[in-house]
Design a protein around this motif. Structure first.
Motif, PDB file in Angstrom:
ATOM      1  N   ASP A 134      -5.161  20.614  15.243  1.00 25.83           N
ATOM      2  CA  ASP A 134      -6.191  21.792  14.547  1.00 25.83           C
ATOM      3  C   ASP A 134      -5.808  22.968  13.575  1.00 25.83           C
ATOM      4  O   ASP A 134      -4.973  23.619  13.466  1.00 25.83           O
ATOM      5  N   VAL A 135      -5.345  21.907  12.210  1.00 21.37           N
ATOM      6  CA  VAL A 135      -5.097  22.214  11.241  1.00 21.37           C
ATOM      7  C   VAL A 135      -5.319  21.758  10.171  1.00 21.37           C
ATOM      8  O   VAL A 135      -6.282  20.822   9.838  1.00 21.37           O
ATOM      9  N   PRO A 136      -6.499  22.719   9.025  1.00 20.24           N
ATOM     10  CA  PRO A 136      -6.877  22.441   8.053  1.00 20.24           C
ATOM     11  C   PRO A 136      -6.019  21.534   7.352  1.00 20.24           C
ATOM     12  O   PRO A 136      -5.608  21.389   7.012  1.00 20.24           O
ATOM     13  N   VAL A 137      -6.846  20.288   6.921  1.00 17.42           N
ATOM     14  CA  VAL A 137      -6.460  18.970   5.821  1.00 17.42           C
ATOM     15  C   VAL A 137      -6.035  19.447   4.792  1.00 17.42           C
ATOM     16  O   VAL A 137      -5.223  18.816   4.616  1.00 17.42           O
ATOM     17  N   GLU A 138      -6.938  20.457   3.999  1.00 18.63           N
ATOM     18  CA  GLU A 138      -5.613  20.639   3.016  1.00 18.63           C
ATOM     19  C   GLU A 138      -4.810  21.449   2.734  1.00 18.63           C
ATOM     20  O   GLU A 138      -3.641  21.132   1.898  1.00 18.63           O
ATOM     21  N   ILE A 139      -4.376  22.171   4.424  1.00 23.46           N
ATOM     22  CA  ILE A 139      -3.136  22.716   4.274  1.00 23.46           C
ATOM     23  C   ILE A 139      -2.375  21.883   4.912  1.00 23.46           C
ATOM     24  O   ILE A 139      -0.682  21.243   4.396  1.00 23.46           O
ATOM     25  N   LEU A 140      -2.485  20.153   5.852  1.00 23.69           N
ATOM     26  CA  LEU A 140      -1.840  19.794   6.400  1.00 23.69           C
ATOM     27  C   LEU A 140      -1.140  18.475   5.271  1.00 23.69           C
ATOM     28  O   LEU A 140       0.241  18.174   5.054  1.00 23.69           O
ATOM     29  N   ASP A 141      -2.327  18.173   3.911  1.00 23.16           N
ATOM     30  CA  ASP A 141      -1.994  17.015   2.779  1.00 23.16           C
ATOM     31  C   ASP A 141      -0.406  18.311   2.394  1.00 23.16           C
ATOM     32  O   ASP A 141       0.190  17.472   1.887  1.00 23.16           O
ATOM     33  N   HIS A 142      -0.702  19.286   1.721  1.00 28.46           N
ATOM     34  CA  HIS A 142       0.701  20.145   1.481  1.00 28.46           C
ATOM     35  C   HIS A 142       1.093  20.334   2.319  1.00 28.46           C
ATOM     36  O   HIS A 142       2.958  19.297   1.640  1.00 28.46           O
ATOM     37  N   ILE A 143       1.722  20.480   3.852  1.00 28.81           N
ATOM     38  CA  ILE A 143       2.343  20.510   4.096  1.00 28.81           C
ATOM     39  C   ILE A 143       3.392  18.907   4.272  1.00 28.81           C
ATOM     40  O   ILE A 143       4.449  19.116   4.203  1.00 28.81           O
ATOM     41  N   VAL A 144       2.961  18.178   4.099  1.00 28.37           N
ATOM     42  CA  VAL A 144       3.084  16.266   4.832  1.00 28.37           C
ATOM     43  C   VAL A 144       3.871  16.396   3.724  1.00 28.37           C
ATOM     44  O   VAL A 144       4.751  15.306   3.301  1.00 28.37           O
ATOM     45  N   ASN A 145       3.728  16.427   1.872  1.00 26.15           N
ATOM     46  CA  ASN A 145       4.059  15.854   0.944  1.00 26.15           C
ATOM     47  C   ASN A 145       5.333  16.716   0.858  1.00 26.15           C
ATOM     48  O   ASN A 145       6.129  16.382   0.287  1.00 26.15           O
ATOM     49  N   ALA A 146       5.598  18.209   1.214  1.00 32.51           N
ATOM     50  CA  ALA A 146       6.084  19.381   0.732  1.00 32.51           C
ATOM     51  C   ALA A 146       7.439  18.476   2.032  1.00 32.51           C
ATOM     52  O   ALA A 146       8.367  18.516   1.734  1.00 32.51           O
ATOM     53  N   LEU A 147       7.271  18.363   3.496  1.00 30.70           N
ATOM     54  CA  LEU A 147       8.089  17.252   3.729  1.00 30.70           C
ATOM     55  C   LEU A 147       8.932  16.605   3.974  1.00 30.70           C
ATOM     56  O   LEU A 147       9.916  15.712   3.844  1.00 30.70           O
ATOM     57  N   ARG A 148       8.427  15.414   3.216  1.00 25.43           N
ATOM     58  CA  ARG A 148       8.699  14.580   2.898  1.00 25.43           C
ATOM     59  C   ARG A 148       9.284  14.622   1.393  1.00 25.43           C
ATOM     60  O   ARG A 148      10.697  13.852   1.485  1.00 25.43           O
ATOM     61  N   SER A 149       8.994  16.028   0.182  1.00 27.21           N
ATOM     62  CA  SER A 149       9.525  15.172  -0.848  1.00 27.21           C
ATOM     63  C   SER A 149      11.076  16.297  -0.365  1.00 27.21           C
ATOM     64  O   SER A 149      11.608  16.464  -1.275  1.00 27.21           O
ATOM     65  N   ASN A 150      10.764  16.659   0.940  1.00 22.69           N
ATOM     66  CA  ASN A 150      12.686  17.490   1.604  1.00 22.69           C
ATOM     67  C   ASN A 150      13.355  16.968   2.430  1.00 22.69           C
ATOM     68  O   ASN A 150      13.801  17.193   2.714  1.00 22.69           O
ATOM     69  N   ALA A 151      12.333  15.658   2.111  1.00 21.06           N
ATOM     70  CA  ALA A 151      13.366  14.297   3.257  1.00 21.06           C
ATOM     71  C   ALA A 151      13.286  13.940   4.545  1.00 21.06           C
ATOM     72  O   ALA A 151      14.301  13.608   5.103  1.00 21.06           O
ATOM     73  N   TYR A 152      12.522  14.630   5.063  1.00 20.93           N
ATOM     74  CA  TYR A 152      12.379  14.563   6.150  1.00 20.93           C
ATOM     75  C   TYR A 152      11.844  13.152   6.389  1.00 20.93           C
ATOM     76  O   TYR A 152      10.784  12.851   6.085  1.00 20.93           O
ATOM     77  N   ASP A 175      -1.905   8.090   7.203  1.00 17.74           N
ATOM     78  CA  ASP A 175      -2.465   9.148   6.688  1.00 17.74           C
ATOM     79  C   ASP A 175      -1.858  10.545   7.400  1.00 17.74           C
ATOM     80  O   ASP A 175      -0.992  10.479   8.786  1.00 17.74           O
ATOM     81  N   SER A 176      -2.107  11.649   6.558  1.00 16.50           N
ATOM     82  CA  SER A 176      -1.953  12.901   7.140  1.00 16.50           C
ATOM     83  C   SER A 176      -1.309  13.656   8.856  1.00 16.50           C
ATOM     84  O   SER A 176      -0.428  13.551   8.482  1.00 16.50           O
ATOM     85  N   ARG A 177      -2.413  13.237   8.338  1.00 16.35           N
ATOM     86  CA  ARG A 177      -3.018  13.426  10.014  1.00 16.35           C
ATOM     87  C   ARG A 177      -2.233  13.204  10.541  1.00 16.35           C
ATOM     88  O   ARG A 177      -1.113  13.163  11.986  1.00 16.35           O
ATOM     89  N   ASN A 178      -2.179  11.450  10.700  1.00 17.12           N
ATOM     90  CA  ASN A 178      -0.716  11.040  12.235  1.00 17.12           C
ATOM     91  C   ASN A 178       0.498  11.090  11.856  1.00 17.12           C
ATOM     92  O   ASN A 178       1.089  11.242  12.807  1.00 17.12           O
ATOM     93  N   TRP A 179       0.634  11.273  10.422  1.00 11.44           N
ATOM     94  CA  TRP A 179       1.996  11.642  10.022  1.00 11.44           C
ATOM     95  C   TRP A 179       2.839  12.636  10.711  1.00 11.44           C
ATOM     96  O   TRP A 179       4.016  13.040  11.096  1.00 11.44           O
ATOM     97  N   PHE A 180       1.937  13.971  10.580  1.00 11.44           N
ATOM     98  CA  PHE A 180       1.715  15.627  11.120  1.00 11.44           C
ATOM     99  C   PHE A 180       1.902  14.852  12.860  1.00 11.44           C
ATOM    100  O   PHE A 180       2.965  16.026  12.953  1.00 11.44           O
ATOM    101  N   GLY A 181       0.697  14.407  12.908  1.00 16.21           N
ATOM    102  CA  GLY A 181       1.633  14.681  14.726  1.00 16.21           C
ATOM    103  C   GLY A 181       2.424  14.045  15.222  1.00 16.21           C
ATOM    104  O   GLY A 181       3.365  14.333  15.824  1.00 16.21           O
TER     105      GLY A 181
END
Length: 166
Positions: free
Chosen positions: A57-75, A91-97
């Protein structure tokens, strides 16, 4: 050391999981936690423990930003479970889950290591198949000097300071 790259990525972008709770069910572990991004609560992630999907239950635009930031920081997601190799979700939602599930374990492990780092000297050794070796002696300059003499070239590094700084 992959877990620590992941912890640093989480800290760098300002992601925090709070209020984690878990309960055993007949089919697995039910859990939930609140997600904070840059000190602001942005939602909730949970799993009922009955074999269903993780609910995000996280807004999709924030979720996409977080996933991109995690990936760019080598998570890095660990894609192997019980000997099976899984594909990384696109998919960002599944990746974040998947990432949150993994983060819960990483943060829990770090908490345990921080407690141990106060009462044990934690080292990495060339000859060890384990990530760390634990020596039940109080961390001090003299105990480190003794381990340097005892382990010699097998000693890679002391980990207490790095673990406590995370």
């Amino acid at each position: 050391m992959e877990n620590y790259v992941n912890i640093k990525a989480i800290q760098t972008i300002g992601l925090t999981l709070k209020g984690y709770s878990e309960t055993e069910t007949g089919r697995g572990l039910a859990w939930s936690c609140k997600v904070y991004f840059q000190n602001k609560k942005i939602g909730l992630v949970s799993n009922s423990g009955h074999g269903g999907p993780t609910v995000i239950d996280v807004p999709v635009e924030i979720l996409d930003h977080i996933v991109n930031a995690l990936r760019s920081n080598a998570y890095t997601l660990t894609l192997e479970s019980t000997g099976h190799s899984n594909e990384e979700p696109t998919d960002s939602r599944n990746w974040f889950g998947d990432a949150v599930t993994q983060m819960i374990d990483e943060v829990d492990r770090l908490r345990k290591l921080k407690r141990l780092a106060k009462t044990h000297v934690i080292v990495r050794q060339k000859s060890s198949a384990n990530e760390f070796e634990f020596y039940k002696i109080a961390p001090s300059d003299s105990s480190r000097a003794r381990l340097i003499r005892q382990l010699g070239d097998d000693l890679v590094c002391f980990m207490n300071d790095e673990i406590l700084s995370l």
